[in-house]
Design a protein around this motif. Structure first.
Motif, PDB file in Angstrom:
ATOM      1  N   SER A  63       0.870  -1.178   0.000  1.00 46.76           N
ATOM      2  CA  SER A  63       0.000   0.000   0.000  1.00 46.76           C
ATOM      3  C   SER A  63       0.902   1.222   0.000  1.00 46.76           C
ATOM      4  N   GLY A  64       0.396   2.317  -0.486  1.00 46.61           N
ATOM      5  CA  GLY A  64       1.206   3.517  -0.596  1.00 46.61           C
ATOM      6  C   GLY A  64       1.610   3.761  -2.033  1.00 46.61           C
ATOM      7  N   LYS A  65       2.788   4.377  -2.227  1.00 43.74           N
ATOM      8  CA  LYS A  65       3.216   4.745  -3.569  1.00 43.74           C
ATOM      9  C   LYS A  65       4.703   4.501  -3.728  1.00 43.74           C
ATOM     10  N   LEU A  66       5.084   3.884  -4.830  1.00 41.04           N
ATOM     11  CA  LEU A  66       6.475   3.627  -5.164  1.00 41.04           C
ATOM     12  C   LEU A  66       6.755   4.259  -6.524  1.00 41.04           C
ATOM     13  N   VAL A  67       7.717   5.183  -6.568  1.00 40.99           N
ATOM     14  CA  VAL A  67       8.055   5.886  -7.801  1.00 40.99           C
ATOM     15  C   VAL A  67       9.454   5.474  -8.227  1.00 40.99           C
ATOM     16  N   LEU A  68       9.563   4.902  -9.433  1.00 40.54           N
ATOM     17  CA  LEU A  68      10.847   4.559 -10.030  1.00 40.54           C
ATOM     18  C   LEU A  68      11.131   5.605 -11.103  1.00 40.54           C
ATOM     19  N   ASP A  69      12.015   6.547 -10.774  1.00 42.61           N
ATOM     20  CA  ASP A  69      12.315   7.669 -11.666  1.00 42.61           C
ATOM     21  C   ASP A  69      13.597   7.368 -12.433  1.00 42.61           C
ATOM     22  N   PRO A  96      12.544   8.917 -19.439  1.00 38.08           N
ATOM     23  CA  PRO A  96      12.816  10.018 -20.381  1.00 38.08           C
ATOM     24  C   PRO A  96      12.163   9.739 -21.726  1.00 38.08           C
ATOM     25  N   ARG A  97      11.960  10.793 -22.500  1.00 33.00           N
ATOM     26  CA  ARG A  97      11.416  10.609 -23.843  1.00 33.00           C
ATOM     27  C   ARG A  97      12.413   9.818 -24.680  1.00 33.00           C
ATOM     28  N   GLY A  98      11.897   8.889 -25.461  1.00 27.31           N
ATOM     29  CA  GLY A  98      12.742   8.032 -26.267  1.00 27.31           C
ATOM     30  C   GLY A  98      12.862   6.627 -25.723  1.00 27.31           C
ATOM     31  N   TRP A  99      12.596   6.445 -24.427  1.00 31.90           N
ATOM     32  CA  TRP A  99      12.589   5.108 -23.835  1.00 31.90           C
ATOM     33  C   TRP A  99      11.239   4.464 -24.148  1.00 31.90           C
ATOM     34  N   PHE A 145       7.228  15.280 -16.067  1.00 28.70           N
ATOM     35  CA  PHE A 145       6.443  16.488 -16.292  1.00 28.70           C
ATOM     36  C   PHE A 145       7.334  17.610 -16.801  1.00 28.70           C
ATOM     37  N   ARG A 146       6.832  18.356 -17.769  1.00 33.05           N
ATOM     38  CA  ARG A 146       7.546  19.539 -18.227  1.00 33.05           C
ATOM     39  C   ARG A 146       6.628  20.742 -18.054  1.00 33.05           C
ATOM     40  N   SER A 147       7.155  21.801 -17.488  1.00 31.73           N
ATOM     41  CA  SER A 147       6.364  23.004 -17.271  1.00 31.73           C
ATOM     42  C   SER A 147       6.048  23.659 -18.618  1.00 31.73           C
ATOM     43  N   PRO A 148       5.060  24.537 -18.672  1.00 28.19           N
ATOM     44  CA  PRO A 148       4.747  25.224 -19.934  1.00 28.19           C
ATOM     45  C   PRO A 148       5.934  26.018 -20.488  1.00 28.19           C
TER      46      PRO A 148
END
Length: 158
Positions: A63-69, A96-99, A145-148
């Motif tokens: 339970s909870g959240k696991l982030v693999l960055d 990343p983009r491209g993966w 995420f990319r900001s505007p």
């Protein structure tokens, strides 16, 4: 408008930006990285900014959240195998983009699968194969995420 001689000799983007965009290998590990196991019983956990990606990784979230960055991870592999077990928690893969991320081997059960990684895979970029099961939780794959403002500049994420 014509370009000057210096402008013609200077590349439009820097090499490190191209390497980051295409998921190039930033460092070659001297030895095989041992398999990694990450477990979250409650609360949240996130991989650190600069970490070495092994060939095999196990991610369990009761339970909870696991982030693999993976955006700032050091990866010298073309394929990464991840085994996921999500009870009522959420496992998020940020790439990343491209993966490329393949979630075909995950059995959703009563949980949800979401793969927002839709761009084509760049040559030499890693492919992440995910297998496992999700009870009532979720497994999500997405880009950073990319900001505007960053979108307007069209620069790669860090």
């Amino acid at each position: 408008m014509t370009r000057t001689k210096v402008q013609r000799q200077t590349s439009a983007t820097r090499i490190d930006e191209i390497e980051r965009m295409f998921g190039a290998r930033r460092s070659q590990p001297a030895a095989e990285a041992p398999p990694m196991e990450i477990r979250v019983d409650g609360g949240s956990n996130r991989t650190e900014d600069d970490w070495l990606v092994p060939k095999k990784l196990t991610a369990e979230c009761v339970s909870g959240k696991l982030v693999l960055d993976f955006t700032n991870a050091r990866c010298s592999r073309r394929e990464i195998d991840i085994r996921v077990e999500a009870g009522s928690g959420a496992i998020v893969l940020i790439v990343p983009r491209g993966w490329r991320v393949d979630l075909e081997g995950v059995a959703p059960g009563a949980g949800t699968l979401s793969n927002r990684v839709s761009l084509p895979r760049f040559p030499g970029a890693p492919l992440i194969r995910v297998v496992g099961r999700v009870d009532t939780g979720s497994v999500k794959a997405r880009y950073a995420f990319r900001s505007p403002t960053t979108w307007l500049r069209r620069s790669p994420t860090h």
